[in-house]
Enzyme design. Sequence first.
Site, PDB file in Angstrom:
ATOM      1  N   ALA A 131       4.586  -1.894   2.898  1.00  0.00           N
ATOM      2  CA  ALA A 131       4.533  -0.431   2.784  1.00  0.00           C
ATOM      3  C   ALA A 131       3.117   0.029   2.481  1.00  0.00           C
ATOM      4  O   ALA A 131       2.562  -0.275   1.435  1.00  0.00           O
ATOM      5  CB  ALA A 131       5.487   0.026   1.684  1.00  0.00           C
ATOM      6  N   GLY A 186       3.139   5.189   0.065  1.00  0.00           N
ATOM      7  CA  GLY A 186       3.158   5.309  -1.379  1.00  0.00           C
ATOM      8  C   GLY A 186       4.538   5.644  -1.872  1.00  0.00           C
ATOM      9  O   GLY A 186       5.538   5.350  -1.224  1.00  0.00           O
ATOM     10  N   GLU A 245       2.015  13.847   2.540  1.00  0.00           N
ATOM     11  CA  GLU A 245       2.485  13.272   3.800  1.00  0.00           C
ATOM     12  C   GLU A 245       3.418  14.261   4.485  1.00  0.00           C
ATOM     13  O   GLU A 245       3.839  15.256   3.894  1.00  0.00           O
ATOM     14  CB  GLU A 245       3.186  11.929   3.552  1.00  0.00           C
ATOM     15  N   HIS A 276       8.760   5.394  13.406  1.00  0.00           N
ATOM     16  CA  HIS A 276       7.476   5.878  12.895  1.00  0.00           C
ATOM     17  C   HIS A 276       6.636   6.311  14.083  1.00  0.00           C
ATOM     18  O   HIS A 276       6.550   5.592  15.077  1.00  0.00           O
ATOM     19  CB  HIS A 276       6.754   4.777  12.112  1.00  0.00           C
ATOM     20  N   ARG A 279       8.818  13.139  10.694  1.00  0.00           N
ATOM     21  CA  ARG A 279       8.579  12.015  11.599  1.00  0.00           C
ATOM     22  C   ARG A 279       9.380  12.092  12.894  1.00  0.00           C
ATOM     23  O   ARG A 279       8.890  11.716  13.949  1.00  0.00           O
ATOM     24  CB  ARG A 279       8.943  10.705  10.892  1.00  0.00           C
ATOM     25  N   HIS A 314      11.089   2.089  12.468  1.00  0.00           N
ATOM     26  CA  HIS A 314      10.407   1.981  11.175  1.00  0.00           C
ATOM     27  C   HIS A 314      11.347   1.870   9.975  1.00  0.00           C
ATOM     28  O   HIS A 314      11.028   1.210   9.004  1.00  0.00           O
ATOM     29  CB  HIS A 314       9.498   3.196  10.987  1.00  0.00           C
ATOM     30  N   ARG A 372      14.639  10.072   6.917  1.00  0.00           N
ATOM     31  CA  ARG A 372      14.008   9.850   5.608  1.00  0.00           C
ATOM     32  C   ARG A 372      12.699  10.606   5.483  1.00  0.00           C
ATOM     33  O   ARG A 372      11.849  10.548   6.362  1.00  0.00           O
ATOM     34  CB  ARG A 372      13.735   8.351   5.405  1.00  0.00           C
TER      35      ARG A 372
END
Length: 533
Positions: free
Chosen positions: A52, A55, A119, A243, A290, A351, A386
């Site tokens: 990962a 973070g 992010e 991803h 994403r 991902h 997610r």
Amino acid sequence: MRETRVPETKTSDVLIIGSGAAGLTAALNLADRFKVTVLAKGAMNEGSTAWAQGGIAAVLEEGDTFESHIEDTMIAGAGLNDRATVEFVVTQAPAAIARLEELGVPFATEGNALHLTREGGHSHRRIVHVADATGWAVQEALQRAATDHPNITLVPDMVAIDLATGKHEERYSGAGRVWGVYAVNRATGRVEVYTARATILATGGAGRTYLFSTAPRGATGDGIAMAWRAGCRVSNMEMMQFHPTCLYNLEVKNFLITEAVRGEGGHLLIPETGYRFMPDFDPRLELAPRDVVARAIDHEIKRLGLDYVHLDISHKGEAFIREHFPNIYEKLLGLGIDMTKDPIPVVPAQHYTCGGVVVDLDGRTDLPGLYAAGECSESGLHGANRLASNSLLECFVFGEACANHIAEHWDELPAPPPIRAWDESRVEDSDEEVVIKQNWTEIRRFMWNYVGIVRTTKRLERAQHRIRMLTDEVNDYYGHFRVTPDLIELRNLLQTAELIVRSALHRHESRGLHYTLDYPDLLPEAVDTILVP
């Protein structure tokens, strides 16, 4: 003549299958009172945690609120999240970060405070990180603490085959209680039995079901498949996160270019023209969630017949880039790409597995004695997509939740009865390993082509047809030959693929990560896809 000595059963208080963030967090929370055994499929640090880059999300910035983090998570999850779970995880986050600091995780700081980055999908800066290698630092700290604890036994190179339940007791029981696991010892090739009063699945996701994935090689859905075979429900397996930005390089597989490169100002461009295309798709541009970004890239690649698109952050300057992304900078430089001057070629890749084994807020599955935490579980946190950096967070919160429930209810957990040894009397060694390799490649290719970022009913039915043919083949093979790590993984990959496709066919809408051309609209109510064995 082959030796037929039966390996002895190894018993501890609690058995944990998986040695990443969820498994080791649970182990450390249990070990002061109980004897804990942690099984790893390969080396102790080979799971997804160590990979990962991003973070851990937590509300730590002045002006940020739990309510804001909850809303961001619900929006990214397209309303499929369980709000109670989201509230539970988000409110536990600051304490989880504090415990990691106590373990010695060297989070980046700014002045006297933790440095926070932002992010996609987050409305505030709330990502604590260790440069761009957070997972590695977390894994090292947890593993060091576990290694030093006298009550924790770490056992590498044990490949779990199936959960040991009531039907494996020497005195057969149909109660379905989980007593542990059968696992192949890679060193000896023999099947061993591990038993405990409570078993925690922390086996990670199912990314290797797909041809292109950022997941480590061992992410073959083992825990999900084992739990399903034992009688657990699974949920939302169609919600596979892709991803948006995996490095496109034929020599280097699975190298992720972290979300934070977009978070800190990177632009997505068409290679030939340098045209920035995200404004055509979403007002949040490169910081859209994403699923939106991955679909936009997939659209442009298919529309223009490209192999990749460009991610360019060179306009931010060399000093900024080298300070924020030292590991990615070094890695790319070794491949002849200087990200301070050149754009990075990227493609989407599988991902994260948002679905999994159904668990409650204590991490309990449907089967007594069995818990699950992290990517193999479906807690209701992620919903249909997610939110960035909520995954490690889920591991810490649910690893601890499993441990707390086991500790609080210890007196209600019966000691394991005698479990039958693994029966190898009717099998032989295989001389057809090529069958396994061929089937593995076939699954990953048709899952990528038919069950990828954009789906249709026809593609899904084609995948389902192939899965049925392969299942007969693999079951026949499994029945006749001695189990090997590769055969175990193939069996689990195929089972996981079947669950993904069945779930995808069941959902007659496009929501979050499940996007189908046959049902492009969103239904008024968000309903989980729950499969019952």
